[in-house]
Design an enzyme around this catalytic site. Sequence first.
Site, mmCIF file in Angstrom:
data_model
loop_
_atom_site.group_PDB
_atom_site.id
_atom_site.type_symbol
_atom_site.label_atom_id
_atom_site.label_comp_id
_atom_site.label_asym_id
_atom_site.label_seq_id
_atom_site.Cartn_x
_atom_site.Cartn_y
_atom_site.Cartn_z
ATOM 1 N N LYS A 54 112.039 42.722 65.512
ATOM 2 C CA LYS A 54 111.839 41.354 65.006
ATOM 3 C C LYS A 54 113.143 40.578 65.099
ATOM 4 C CE LYS A 54 108.290 42.200 61.564
ATOM 5 N NZ LYS A 54 108.161 42.814 60.258
ATOM 6 N N GLN A 98 109.088 43.610 54.501
ATOM 7 C CA GLN A 98 108.460 44.654 55.300
ATOM 8 C C GLN A 98 107.671 45.627 54.422
ATOM 9 O OE1 GLN A 98 108.473 44.703 58.616
ATOM 10 N NE2 GLN A 98 107.440 46.664 58.845
ATOM 11 N N ASP A 121 104.027 35.860 56.903
ATOM 12 C CA ASP A 121 103.027 36.915 57.088
ATOM 13 C C ASP A 121 101.614 36.394 56.792
ATOM 14 O OD1 ASP A 121 103.799 39.490 57.924
ATOM 15 O OD2 ASP A 121 104.757 39.923 55.993
HETATM 16 N N1 GUN Z 1 104.509 46.513 58.212
HETATM 17 C C1 GUN Z 1 103.836 46.738 59.381
HETATM 18 N N2 GUN Z 1 103.369 45.578 59.879
HETATM 19 C C2 GUN Z 1 103.751 44.596 59.040
HETATM 20 C C3 GUN Z 1 103.576 43.188 59.028
HETATM 21 O O1 GUN Z 1 102.953 42.579 59.899
HETATM 22 N N3 GUN Z 1 104.138 42.531 57.980
HETATM 23 C C4 GUN Z 1 104.815 43.169 56.988
HETATM 24 N N4 GUN Z 1 105.331 42.433 56.016
HETATM 25 N N5 GUN Z 1 105.004 44.481 56.972
HETATM 26 C C5 GUN Z 1 104.471 45.189 57.999
#
Ligand code: GUN
Length: 289
Positions: A54, A98, A121
């Site tokens: 990311k 996350q 998100d």
């Molecule tokens: N963990 C795995 N995929 C995601 C996601 O799309 N967002 C978040 N916040 N955590 C994750």
Amino acid sequence: MTAKTIDGKLAAEKLRQGIAAEVAQLVAKNGRKPGLVVILVGDDPASKVYVANKAKQTDEVGMNSIENRLPVTTSEAELLSLVESYNRDPMIDGILVQLPLPSHIDSAKVLTAIAPDKDVDGFHAVNVGRLWTGDPRALVPCTPSGSMILLRSVLPDLSGAEAVVIGRSNIVGKPMAALLLAANCSVSVVHSRSQNLPSLVKRGDIVIAAVGKADMVKGDWLKPGAIVIDVGINRLVTAEGKARLTGDCDYESCQQVAGAITPVPGGVGPMTIACLLQNTLLSYRMRLA
Ligand code: GUN
């Protein structure tokens, strides 16, 4: 019939290029980069890889990437207070915590603490409500957004199509159903308690598989020519002891019946981070307005 393969890597690259061009224009005009903060608590290895990806892609499109890695011992109160400080920070447009969080922290409480307008998100109840009511300010969860882009790349007009969503998670199944409904599909959401899953799936002109069960959907479950979006990412170990990624659909048999299908890897996966960047850009633009 052999299905067309929907190339998610290419689609994600195109999306990122468009975002980068728009970011460059906006930064030239406004003198501030969009800022995305990712908070990672603990040492989950898969999360670390995901967060590093990311950060790299955020930088590459010209945004400001802030990574905040906290020890597994971080308390819920400390995390909430950090989220609050980013809520108030005018340089931050997107906040992502996350998941999964360590078990001593209540994830729902943390996700609810994120300001809805910075919730890239799209997990906050305010954004869920905006999505279901058709409010254009909705920040939409990234994986369903990416799936819609791939779907429209092979079927631009979804109106009247019969869509079957397999899985009812808050992150994929439910928001996916909302997006398909908004695109005028007839939508069924089927799940682990549904009876006679194969016959329900066979109704679908569109099948979205998001259950997390390796190779579950077989070719003979599909209507011939169906468009299949495989959201599953399952890690298997082969007889030779090698790790292998596979989706929720049995690719070999499905691609003989489907009209188009996303591969795993290289389908929906790459779209998720690209859509996160798109949400960050949207959030930045809304803040300027
Ligand atoms: N963990 C795995 N995929 C995601 C996601 O799309 N967002 C978040 N916040 N955590 C994750």
